[in-house]
Design an enzyme around this catalytic site. Structure first.
Site, PDB file in Angstrom:
ATOM      1  N   VAL A 608       0.777  -1.053   0.036  1.00  0.00           N
ATOM      2  CA  VAL A 608      -0.083  -0.034   0.165  1.00  0.00           C
ATOM      3  C   VAL A 608       0.897   1.283   0.046  1.00  0.00           C
ATOM      4  CG1 VAL A 608      -1.677   1.302   1.193  1.00  0.00           C
ATOM      5  CG2 VAL A 608      -1.734  -1.182   1.215  1.00  0.00           C
ATOM      6  N   ALA A 610       3.532   2.054  -1.929  1.00  0.00           N
ATOM      7  CA  ALA A 610       4.996   2.058  -2.329  1.00  0.00           C
ATOM      8  C   ALA A 610       5.757   2.000  -1.184  1.00  0.00           C
ATOM      9  CB  ALA A 610       5.279   2.787  -3.411  1.00  0.00           C
ATOM     10  N   GLU A 666      -0.729  -1.188 -14.654  1.00  0.00           N
ATOM     11  CA  GLU A 666      -0.092  -2.743 -14.834  1.00  0.00           C
ATOM     12  C   GLU A 666      -0.301  -2.823 -16.416  1.00  0.00           C
ATOM     13  OE1 GLU A 666       0.192  -5.010 -12.218  1.00  0.00           O
ATOM     14  OE2 GLU A 666      -0.215  -3.514 -10.710  1.00  0.00           O
ATOM     15  N   ASP A 677      -7.141  -2.907  -8.088  1.00  0.00           N
ATOM     16  CA  ASP A 677      -5.970  -2.659  -7.307  1.00  0.00           C
ATOM     17  C   ASP A 677      -6.122  -1.950  -6.036  1.00  0.00           C
ATOM     18  OD1 ASP A 677      -2.905  -3.093  -7.501  1.00  0.00           O
ATOM     19  OD2 ASP A 677      -3.035  -0.909  -7.536  1.00  0.00           O
ATOM     20  N   LYS A 681      -5.868  -2.886  -1.980  1.00  0.00           N
ATOM     21  CA  LYS A 681      -4.990  -2.081  -0.781  1.00  0.00           C
ATOM     22  C   LYS A 681      -5.926  -1.686   0.367  1.00  0.00           C
ATOM     23  CE  LYS A 681      -1.997  -0.005  -4.342  1.00  0.00           C
ATOM     24  NZ  LYS A 681      -1.707   1.004  -5.347  1.00  0.00           N
TER      25      LYS A 681
END
Ligand code: ADP
Ligand code: ASP
Ligand code: MG
Length: 814
Positions: A608, A610, A666, A677, A681
């Site tokens: 979550v 980066a 992606e 995505d 998270k």
């Protein structure tokens, strides 16, 4: 007078023998010297091998004999270019006797302990003669005296006991009249009172020297070997081991008894009463200070002095309810073993007297089992006790130190350090004097255990981390480079010795127990072995290194499927791969449980935001007793990029294409644009907040057009973006009319999570979010009105790699 002993390596080559001679020459200038020598390095083993071969009717004994002969003649040739006749005559005669003996063993195919002693004695007899004659030929006042004429023992072949009264007198009488400056004595060899050749046991040259030193009451005994003293632990197994300056007799005895081969255990006995210090020195590095063994207490500050290990141990367990309260039970057990001449290395008994555990040499396990089962035949038949249980492939490790008794918690530290590294302990013993704490573990774990304990007690401030990285694409490569750059800093400032010990991409993998050379890791990897996921796991497991961490820098489902295997081996897992954490709840829970059970951290901060410390902050809030009430967040770098660039002068299709080209989405943009995505998270944040939730529980309100949602392929999907431009423009127009910005928001409220595109009005913390920034607002019991906010770059290879790096450091700091 001084007594010096030189071991096998010290006299193992002409070069080393020359070293020895120059050391002796220097000493002899001040005082007379007695020098005890071992056989040339490796010769005792070769003599025994030849004997075994001959006994087994294996004619290779002839080759082994030839090799023994060659080794000696090479040394003689190099030492004495104009060979002295005395040496040649003697060596020829000895070798011919040796050959006859081996032929005899071959003929009768029998090698008794008595013959074995005769056989191995050649080693020391030859080495001592060659050295003494060389010295004479160089004009040094030297004599060689055969110790068999001095050392008198009983007839306990292969490990005879010394008759001190006769031996001491012999030694004293001989040296009373000896006029040479230097006397060379063969170590290890002796004779019985009846004149048979005996020996003092493997490694016994040290003992010979100690007996001579005590008989002559010299001031110091020097043992010269191939290492610079007695080390904190076996230097062959632990690179960080270092020589101990000073150590007490008791400590040295315990360490050698528990396997520190540098000193033969009985060596201390003769010199102890007379308080003759033993100085251990390195022939290959004579300037090194070495170790002084004495009763000088001044240097005994650290509680643990050394760690040692004995391999090839068998553990015998005798148990049964009938054992309780039977008097003389242990006595019978010990007597049985004593009759078989089996040495007991370690004993533990449960306080209930329900069982007793003994550690013995593995070689003697079968004899011990038969003898004990026979001795307790009746009790076994009556089911009062069980037949003895024998376990093999074990090793004893021992912590030794006179001062341990004055320090609390040493055994606690020892066992928790071992436990953290998944080292199973089979039995524990602590001497009543508390000079040693020993544990029986699997042979396979010895190296890891010694390194772990050494780090714990001798390098307390540095911790070695062994990292195994899978996936060296964009992010992985950055991680390797960051590690390469920071290694020195970590060592100096955080006392973390970070090494990459395994690396893999989808094609190749490499391993290096000593740490992969990061200067040219790409070349090394390109030339590595073919990679498989199982192969990577098996290799990591087999290396069995302490503080091992598996780092998953892939987005691969199969890699995520292996975390449980790693955790079960007590190997930590660090992942930027989100699949495991967002898989079904049972699997997430299982990984968390395994992590706790096997003491193996499982960290996934980069799942979550980066590199932003979002999960760590959340964990800290919860650990300190706070409770999450709601979370509002913008968590998609890709969607931010898209909506920050999309407006009424651009085309939605172009922006999505650009996001793909710049690496923000992606490869399949639907994973980002559909909200999946982001849903993953917020799911992870919800779970980390303590909620049981699955991906299906998250309300996902799509903003894509209907045809976009239904598209089957990536290409079809892009087509719909062109066709449905009006739909996307209408989203923008509505936001613009409301003076708002489009942001893709994840929320967790009252236990319910949702993801959706929202119009964010001016003044809202999300309104000004730029580029690929992420933001998370935690509303908790402690932050009810003003949330705790974390904001910053939430995508990109560099920040993701540094997030992984931070997880690795978190493990190191723990
Ligand atoms: P020598 O032939 O000189 O008698 P040994 O081989 O018997 O030498 O003993 C020296 C060896 O002992 C070293 O090379 C080392 O591998 C081993 N060793 C095991 N434990 C220790 C320790 N704690 N300190 C030093 N050496 C050790
Ligand atoms: N040579 C004998 C051995 O190898 C004795 C010694 O070296 O101490 O065991
Ligand atoms: Mg030795």
């Amino acid at each position: 007078m001084k007594v010096l002993k030189f071991g096998g390596t010290s006299v193992g080559s002409s070069k080393n023998i020359n070293n020895v001679i120059s050391i002796l020459e220097k000493y002899a200038k001040k005082d007379s010297v007695v020098c005890v020598v071992s056989a040339v390095g490796g010769i005792t083993d070769k003599l025994l091998l030849a004997g075994k071969q001959a006994q087994n009717k294996d004619t290779n004994y002839i080759d082994t004999f030839a090799l023994i002969k060659d080794i000696h003649f090479n040394i003689i040739n190099e030492l004495n270019p104009n060979k002295s006749n005395a040496i040649i005559d003697y060596v020829d005669e000895q070798l011919s006797d040796l050959k006859n003996l081996l032929d005899g063993i071959y003929l009768i195919n029998e090698l008794s302990p008595k013959t074995s002693d005769k056989l191995v004695s050649f080693g020391e007899l030859l080495s001592s003669f060659i050295i003494a004659e060389t010295m004479k030929s160089r004009g040094l006042s030297t004599e060689r005296k055969n110790s068999q004429e001095l050392m008198i023992t009983n007839s306990n072949f292969t490990k005879a006991e010394v008759n001190y009264s006769v031996t001491n007198k012999n030694i004293q009488d001989y040296f009373k009249t000896a006029s040479q400056e230097i006397t060379i004595l063969p170590g290890f060899v002796s004779k019985s009172l009846t004149g048979e050749q005996t020996t003092l046991g493997r490694g016994g040259s040290d003992f010979t020297a100690a007996i001579v030193a005590a008989a002559l009451k010299v001031k110091q005994l020097e043992i010269w070997t191939d290492v610079s003293g007695m080390f904190t632990t076996n230097p062959k197994l632990v690179k960080q081991a270092y020589p101990i300056d000073k150590i007490s007799y008791q400590e040295a005895m315990e360490l050698s008894h528990f396997g520190a081969k540098v000193l033969y255990p009985p060596t201390v006995q003769p010199v102890l009463d007379l308080q003759i210090p033993i100085h251990i020195k390195n022939t290959l590095e004579p300037e090194a200070v070495g170790t002084i063994i004495s009763n000088d207490k001044t240097n005994s500050t650290s509680p643990v002095k050394g760690i040692s290990n004995i391999s090839n141990i068998a553990l015998l367990t005798l148990q049964g309810s009938g054992m309780i309260g039977i008097p003389g039970f242990s006595k019978r057990l010990f007597e049985t073993l004593s009759q078989e001449k089996i040495n007991i290395i370690m004993i533990t008994q449960a306080s209930s007297e329900h069982s007793i555990c003994l550690g013995i040499d593995e070689k003697e396990a079968d004899i011990a089992k038969t003898a004990i089962d026979t001795a307790f035949e009746n009790e076994i038949a009556l089911h009062k006790i069980d037949p003895i249980i024998v376990e093999t492939n074990l090793s004893i490790i021992a912590l030794v130190g006179d001062n341990m008794k004055n320090h609390q918690g040493i055994s606690g530290k020892m066992f928790s350090a071992l436990g953290k590294n998944n080292i199973n302990i089979r039995a524990i013993a602590q001497g009543a004097s508390e000079k040693n704490i020993s544990a029986v573990i699997a042979e396979n774990d010895v190296k890891k255990a010694l390194n772990t304990l050494h780090e714990q007690f001798f390098e307390a401030k540095t911790k070695q981390l062994n990292v195994f990285i899978t996936g060296v694409g964009n992010v992985g490569e950055k991680l390797v480079e960051q590690i390469k750059q920071q290694r020195k800093y970590l060592k100096e400032n955080l006392k973390i010795n970070l090494r990459i010990t395994g690396l893999s991409n989808s094609r190749k993998m490499i391993f290096d127990e000593e740490g992969i050379d990061l200067k040219n890791w790409k070349d090394l990897l390109a030339n590595g072995e073919t990679a498989t996921l199982d192969g990577f796991f098996e290799n990591t497991k087999a290396l069995n290194l302490r503080n091992s961490i598996f780092v998953d820098v892939t987005a691969n489902k199969d890699v995520a499927g292996l975390y449980a295997n790693y955790l079960r081996e007590s190997i930590g897992v660090v992942a930027c791969n989100k699949i495991a954490c967002s898989s079904d709840f049972e699997n997430y829970k299982l990984l968390k449980r395994l992590s706790l059970k096997y003491n193996a951290p499982y960290l996934f901060e980069t799942n979550v935001g980066a590199g932003l410390p979002i999960i760590d902050t959340l964990n800290n809030l919860i650990a300190s007793g706070d409770k999450v009430k709601s979370i509002h967040a913008v968590l998609s770098g890709s969607l931010n990029f898209v909506f920050n660039n999309f407006n009424d002068t651009t085309k939605f299709y172009d922006i999505v294409k650009q996001a793909g080209a710049e690496g923000y989405t992606e490869p399949d943009p639907r994973i980002d644009l559909s909200g999946v995505d982001v849903a993953r998270k917020i799911l992870i944040l919800a779970r980390e907040s303590g909620m049981e939730m699955n991906l299906e529980d998250i309300k996902n309100t799509p903003f894509l057009s209907e045809s976009g949602l239904k598209s089957d392929t990536v290409d079809d999907f892009y087509e719909t973006l062109i066709a449905d431009e009006a739909h996307y423009q209408s989203l923008f127009a509505s936001a613009k009319a409301n003076k708002s910005q489009l942001k893709y928001v994840a929320a967790l409220n009252n236990g319910k999570a949702s993801v959706s595109l929202q119009e964010i009005p001016e003044g809202h913390p999300f309104y000004n979010l730029k580029g690929s920034d992420n933001i998370v607002m935690f509303y908790t019991e402690r932050y009810p009105e003003q949330p705790m906010i974390i904001k910053g770059a939430g995508a990109g290879a560099d920040v993701t790699a540094s997030g992984l790096f931070a997880d690795i450091i978190r493990i190191g700091n723990n």
